[in-house]
Each structure stands twice: as C-alpha cells, then as structure tokens.
Design an enzyme around this catalytic site. Sequence first.
Site, PDB file in Angstrom:
ATOM      1  N   ASN A  13      27.083  -9.430 -43.649  1.00  0.00           N
ATOM      2  CA  ASN A  13      27.127  -7.868 -43.226  1.00  0.00           C
ATOM      3  C   ASN A  13      26.731  -7.712 -44.638  1.00  0.00           C
ATOM      4  OD1 ASN A  13      26.598  -6.274 -41.442  1.00  0.00           O
ATOM      5  ND2 ASN A  13      28.336  -6.143 -40.644  1.00  0.00           N
ATOM      6  N   LYS A  15      26.051  -3.389 -43.782  1.00  0.00           N
ATOM      7  CA  LYS A  15      26.866  -2.704 -42.840  1.00  0.00           C
ATOM      8  C   LYS A  15      25.574  -1.212 -43.583  1.00  0.00           C
ATOM      9  CE  LYS A  15      31.146  -4.899 -42.239  1.00  0.00           C
ATOM     10  NZ  LYS A  15      32.336  -4.234 -41.944  1.00  0.00           N
ATOM     11  N   HIS A 106      29.164  -6.069 -32.425  1.00  0.00           N
ATOM     12  CA  HIS A 106      30.431  -6.282 -34.110  1.00  0.00           C
ATOM     13  C   HIS A 106      30.813  -5.170 -33.611  1.00  0.00           C
ATOM     14  CE1 HIS A 106      31.871  -5.349 -38.092  1.00  0.00           C
ATOM     15  NE2 HIS A 106      31.249  -6.118 -38.368  1.00  0.00           N
ATOM     16  N   GLU A 108      32.905  -2.687 -35.080  1.00  0.00           N
ATOM     17  CA  GLU A 108      32.258  -1.746 -35.536  1.00  0.00           C
ATOM     18  C   GLU A 108      31.011  -0.902 -34.722  1.00  0.00           C
ATOM     19  OE1 GLU A 108      32.959  -2.761 -40.154  1.00  0.00           O
ATOM     20  OE2 GLU A 108      30.949  -2.302 -39.307  1.00  0.00           O
ATOM     21  N   GLU A 178      35.440 -12.772 -35.974  1.00  0.00           N
ATOM     22  CA  GLU A 178      36.206 -12.019 -36.762  1.00  0.00           C
ATOM     23  C   GLU A 178      37.441 -10.506 -35.788  1.00  0.00           C
ATOM     24  OE1 GLU A 178      33.089 -10.263 -39.585  1.00  0.00           O
ATOM     25  OE2 GLU A 178      32.680  -8.738 -37.336  1.00  0.00           O
ATOM     26  N   GLY A 184      37.363  -5.713 -43.551  1.00  0.00           N
ATOM     27  CA  GLY A 184      37.708  -5.171 -44.685  1.00  0.00           C
ATOM     28  C   GLY A 184      39.065  -4.584 -44.397  1.00  0.00           C
ATOM     29  N   SER A 222      36.866 -10.413 -44.215  1.00  0.00           N
ATOM     30  CA  SER A 222      37.809 -10.563 -45.831  1.00  0.00           C
ATOM     31  C   SER A 222      37.875 -11.052 -45.932  1.00  0.00           C
ATOM     32  CB  SER A 222      38.553  -9.479 -45.748  1.00  0.00           C
ATOM     33  OG  SER A 222      39.037  -8.439 -45.677  1.00  0.00           O
TER      34      SER A 222
END
Length: 263
Positions: A13, A15, A106, A108, A178, A184, A222
Amino acid sequence: MSGSAITPWVVGNWKMNPMQADAKALLQDFKKLLQNNEIKEQDCYLGIAPTMLALGSVQSELASSVRPVYPVAQDVSRIAGTGAYTGEVSAELLKDQQIDFVLIGHSERREFFAETASILNEKVKNALNAGLTIIYCVGESLEQRENGQAEQVVLQQICDIATVVQAEQWKNIVVAYEPIWAIGTGKTASPEDAQAMHAKIRAGLTQITPLGASMAILYGGSVKPENAVELAACPDINGALVGGASLNAESFYKIAQAFANTK
C-alpha cells in the site's frame, strides 16, 4: 485451517507516495528482483496499491513482470456506475480499466475521511457487484486495545459488512487486520498477539460463511523483512498488507519471499 493451505497475499500500500519517477524506478527494481529469483504465483499472490493517479501507469509497468503482480486501487466511490460526481471513481470504472482489486475500510479512510460503517457498506456492495475482489481492512486503536475492546471492535467491523455480502461473494473478500496503533509507528503486534487476533477473526468468519476457513487474512502494521518470517510462520496469518516497507523494492521482495516460503 493452517496458513500453509491458503495461498498468501503480499500487497504493498503506497498510500500518497511516491513521485512518478520514483514509482517507475521502484517497480523496475522490484521486477528485476522477481526476474533474478522468481516468487511463483502459486506460492504467493502479489499486489501493489498506488495512488489513483498512478494506477494506470503502474498497471502498464507491471504488465511486463515475469509473473503477475496485480494493481490494486486504494479506494472506490460509494456511488455506482457513472454520473455527475466530480472526483469520484466508481467500481465499474475500475473494472472497465481491468483493475480487479480494491482496498476498502483502511483505518486512515475511517479516521481522516469519516468513513462510517454505512459508507463502507455501500463501497463493499458496489465493488462486489462490479466483480472486484476486496481487501477489507479492520483494526482497533491503542485505547480500544488497552480497554480490552480489541476483539469486539474488530469482529464488529467484519459483522458490519455481512449485511451486504451475498453468500457466494465471500470468496471475493480478503481480510487485512491492521492494529491502528502499529500503522506507520514502527510498533508491531507480537506474532503471538497477531496470531491470536487472526484466529478470532477466522472463528468469526466461519460463523458468518462456510468459506471463512479458507479466506486469506493478512496482517498489516509496520511489517518489514525483520519480522516477516515470524509473522509468516503463524498459522492464521496468510500474508501482509505492507505500508512503508513496500516503498523499497528489496524490502518488499524479502517480505513476499518470507510468505512464499511458508508454502
């Protein structure tokens, strides 16, 4: 079902990265690694999710790979078909461009763009009806985990879409767990914690669909070459949704290799 019985997925991904020249160089480096030491498709499916702007060029670049590497859309509209919806890209438009895979849910998107369960259900329904395969993301925050709510939150996110997924459509869904606190941040759930959550997810899926035992469940948060081998060894972790490490061809390749070697 053991992880070895399910072909793993490793999906990068990207992003909102990188610039066009860097993306091309990254893909060329990755293709060269595959050329020199191929990871067979039967051992590991591979995908890359670039920005929507780069999806076409990435698709073209991947076409010359020694083996299939699937372009994956990072998002899809809640609106189906075509029409006067400025800035939107529908599932049908993706399918028309021969894009067969899409990320939905996701963290985010949930957090920064206020995507509620209702919105995600519309996206899931449209994507499945258009014939796309969905990588559906679930995960809990650090506060939810510390409050003992992690399993409840994650299983609810799966139950949220059960109302719009038809029985035969579950075969077109891959789940990606996740933990939000690990995305991240450099922090990673221990292999034991990740496996425990994946086992709960699988148990939840098997209560919803007979296909639950054979569905791939990916880990994200991560993931890097240093922890990929341990994660790949877990029976219910069937691949990885890779963020930052997918922006380095060698790192991404090593992660894919780790999961391919579990076959």
